[in-house]
Scaffold this motif. Sequence first.
Motif, mmCIF file in Angstrom:
data_model
loop_
_atom_site.group_PDB
_atom_site.id
_atom_site.type_symbol
_atom_site.label_atom_id
_atom_site.label_comp_id
_atom_site.label_asym_id
_atom_site.label_seq_id
_atom_site.Cartn_x
_atom_site.Cartn_y
_atom_site.Cartn_z
ATOM 1 N N LEU A 1 -5.647 24.954 -20.713
ATOM 2 C CA LEU A 1 -5.924 24.012 -19.642
ATOM 3 C C LEU A 1 -4.670 23.797 -18.815
ATOM 4 C CD1 LEU A 1 -7.973 21.330 -21.601
ATOM 5 C CD2 LEU A 1 -8.836 23.207 -20.223
ATOM 6 N N PRO B 1 -2.223 21.684 -16.054
ATOM 7 C CA PRO B 1 -1.764 20.289 -16.061
ATOM 8 C C PRO B 1 -2.775 19.318 -15.466
ATOM 9 C CG PRO B 1 -0.041 21.744 -15.235
ATOM 10 C CD PRO B 1 -1.266 22.577 -15.402
ATOM 11 N N TRP C 1 -5.999 19.344 -15.732
ATOM 12 C CA TRP C 1 -6.982 19.010 -16.760
ATOM 13 C C TRP C 1 -6.412 18.025 -17.770
ATOM 14 C CZ3 TRP C 1 -12.021 19.724 -16.765
ATOM 15 C CH2 TRP C 1 -12.554 20.686 -15.911
ATOM 16 N N TRP C 2 -5.158 18.242 -18.188
ATOM 17 C CA TRP C 2 -4.549 17.323 -19.161
ATOM 18 C C TRP C 2 -4.382 15.933 -18.556
ATOM 19 C CZ3 TRP C 2 -5.155 18.462 -23.860
ATOM 20 C CH2 TRP C 2 -5.115 19.780 -24.299
ATOM 21 N N TRP C 3 -4.019 15.865 -17.280
ATOM 22 C CA TRP C 3 -3.929 14.568 -16.621
ATOM 23 C C TRP C 3 -5.307 13.905 -16.546
ATOM 24 C CZ3 TRP C 3 0.074 11.584 -15.804
ATOM 25 C CH2 TRP C 3 1.340 12.147 -15.768
ATOM 26 N N ILE D 1 -7.837 14.335 -18.632
ATOM 27 C CA ILE D 1 -8.204 13.883 -19.982
ATOM 28 C C ILE D 1 -7.440 12.610 -20.338
ATOM 29 C CG2 ILE D 1 -8.066 14.488 -22.431
ATOM 30 C CD1 ILE D 1 -8.591 17.424 -21.531
ATOM 31 N N GLY D 2 -6.146 12.580 -20.023
ATOM 32 C CA GLY D 2 -5.344 11.380 -20.284
ATOM 33 C C GLY D 2 -5.827 10.180 -19.497
#
Length: 175
Positions: A146, A148, A150-152, A154-155
């Motif tokens: 994923l 960055p 996507w990670w942002w 999700i967070g």
Amino acid sequence: MDASSTSPGPAAPARQGPPPALARQGPPPALVRQGPPPAPVRASRVRRLAAPVLTLAGAVAAFAYVGAVDPNEPGHYPVCPLFRLTGVLCPGCGGLRSAHAFARGDLVTALGDNAMAVAGYLVFAAFTALWLVRAFRGGPVPRIALGPAWWWAIGTLALAFTIVRNLPIGSVLAP
């Protein structure tokens, strides 16, 4: 004139290895491979299936344990340290109760205890199923790559879930 310049010094060490002309030529012709490269060796089906099957077995064992040992009974599991110190529900609070209900087949209770955990269980199940199918067929191992953004996302979703479940309006999301 200096005394050290007139006396003979120690002999230079003997040169090791092939002469410089031979060193630059490469390997002897007998060692140069001719023809196409050999085909890669494929692992046996049992070897390909070992990692996904062991991962699935670990997850099944964990769910079996949580399904057998009720987290609603005090003394079996530790209390969330964030909740104990602040009274704030973190995104994982209710996850064990959710896993217990999920393992017993009570999806409504599992969603009520921690909806985000249930989404995680389903994503894990889909990924493991894909991994098993590809390992069985000899395909490539699935990767989670994923970016960055996507990670942002999700967070941000986890943060929003945490905030909403701690507000009076989001009491439905609290365990």
